[in-house]
Write a protein that holds these residues in place. Structure first.
Motif, PDB file in Angstrom:
ATOM      1  N   SER A   1       4.848  -3.049  -7.484  1.00 20.72           N
ATOM      2  CA  SER A   1       3.785  -3.681  -8.261  1.00 20.72           C
ATOM      3  C   SER A   1       3.093  -2.668  -9.158  1.00 20.72           C
ATOM      4  N   SER A   2       2.434  -3.196 -10.181  1.00 19.88           N
ATOM      5  CA  SER A   2       1.750  -2.347 -11.151  1.00 19.88           C
ATOM      6  C   SER A   2       0.470  -1.731 -10.604  1.00 19.88           C
ATOM      7  N   SER A   3      -0.084  -2.298  -9.534  1.00 14.28           N
ATOM      8  CA  SER A   3      -1.341  -1.779  -8.996  1.00 14.28           C
ATOM      9  C   SER A   3      -1.400  -1.974  -7.476  1.00 14.28           C
ATOM     10  N   ILE A   4      -2.293  -1.233  -6.865  1.00 10.48           N
ATOM     11  CA  ILE A   4      -2.523  -1.375  -5.429  1.00 10.48           C
ATOM     12  C   ILE A   4      -3.106  -2.753  -5.136  1.00 10.48           C
ATOM     13  N   ALA A   5      -3.993  -3.208  -6.001  1.00 16.81           N
ATOM     14  CA  ALA A   5      -4.605  -4.523  -5.803  1.00 16.81           C
ATOM     15  C   ALA A   5      -3.545  -5.624  -5.815  1.00 16.81           C
ATOM     16  N   LEU A   6      -2.600  -5.553  -6.734  1.00 16.67           N
ATOM     17  CA  LEU A   6      -1.558  -6.580  -6.783  1.00 16.67           C
ATOM     18  C   LEU A   6      -0.686  -6.521  -5.533  1.00 16.67           C
ATOM     19  N   CYS A   7      -0.363  -5.348  -5.056  1.00 15.27           N
ATOM     20  CA  CYS A   7       0.391  -5.231  -3.788  1.00 15.27           C
ATOM     21  C   CYS A   7      -0.348  -5.948  -2.665  1.00 15.27           C
ATOM     22  N   THR A   8      -1.645  -5.742  -2.618  1.00 18.21           N
ATOM     23  CA  THR A   8      -2.463  -6.344  -1.567  1.00 18.21           C
ATOM     24  C   THR A   8      -2.417  -7.866  -1.648  1.00 18.21           C
ATOM     25  N   VAL A   9      -2.569  -8.398  -2.840  1.00 14.69           N
ATOM     26  CA  VAL A   9      -2.525  -9.847  -3.024  1.00 14.69           C
ATOM     27  C   VAL A   9      -1.144 -10.383  -2.658  1.00 14.69           C
ATOM     28  N   GLU A  10      -0.090  -9.689  -3.064  1.00 13.17           N
ATOM     29  CA  GLU A  10       1.277 -10.141  -2.776  1.00 13.17           C
ATOM     30  C   GLU A  10       1.516 -10.250  -1.264  1.00 13.17           C
ATOM     31  N   ILE A  11       0.946  -9.336  -0.488  1.00 20.23           N
ATOM     32  CA  ILE A  11       1.063  -9.424   0.969  1.00 20.23           C
ATOM     33  C   ILE A  11       0.168 -10.550   1.493  1.00 20.23           C
ATOM     34  N   ALA A  12      -1.052 -10.630   0.986  1.00 18.38           N
ATOM     35  CA  ALA A  12      -2.013 -11.616   1.484  1.00 18.38           C
ATOM     36  C   ALA A  12      -1.514 -13.056   1.317  1.00 18.38           C
ATOM     37  N   VAL A  13      -0.847 -13.355   0.211  1.00 18.62           N
ATOM     38  CA  VAL A  13      -0.398 -14.740  -0.007  1.00 18.62           C
ATOM     39  C   VAL A  13       0.758 -15.122   0.918  1.00 18.62           C
TER      40      VAL A  13
END
Length: 152
Positions: free
Chosen positions: A38-50
């Motif tokens: 992912s382009s950012s740490i935040a996006l990685c986090t969201v991708e796991i959360a969903v």
């Protein structure tokens, strides 16, 4: 370019794309090996959360910072190619066919894909069989704690 991924402990050093091959994903069919970043740490986090059930705080995760040389060409999926509702769950096979084609052709190391979770953000799929894959390096791995508010 620096990209990110989150992985549980046993897979923190694995950038081979084996997990995607075993289970498939939005952009690859089961059996097609690809590394999701992912382009950012935040996006990685969201991708796991969903993908995580509510009230199930993911444990034993690591943030992996991955280096990809900036001088390598990136294939970007044109927005007009994507059908309406490409980003819904369960996902259809249209995006998988796009990713599988990218991998089979082998013309590019990286495919930039829009995030299905965060509009305007991007994931980067990396072809582990491309000749330039040896230039892809893990440059940092550290323990990652999810904010429990995401899962309550």
């Amino acid at each position: 370019m620096i990209v990110y991924r989150l992985a549980s402990g046993p897979y923190k050093d694995d950038i081979s794309g084996t997990g995607a091959r075993l289970f498939g994903g939005r952009w690859n069919s089961k059996g097609m090996q690809v590394l999701y970043t992912s382009s950012s740490i935040a996006l990685c986090t969201v991708e796991i959360a969903v993908r995580t059930p509510l009230h199930s705080l993911p444990m034993d995760y690591f943030l992996i910072k991955v280096y990809i040389p900036d001088d390598l060409a990136i294939y970007q999926i044109p927005n007009e190619v994507l059908p309406q509702k490409w980003d819904v769950l369960p996902h259809g096979d249209f995006t998988q066919k796009l990713g599988d084609s990218f991998l089979k052709k082998g013309n590019y190391l990286i495919m930039k894909t829009p995030s299905a979770c965060v509009e305007g953000d991007f994931n980067y799929l990396v072809n582990p069989f491309h000749p330039d894959f040896d230039k892809v390096k893990i440059i940092e791995t550290k323990k990652f704690e999810f904010d429990s508010r995401l899962f309550s």
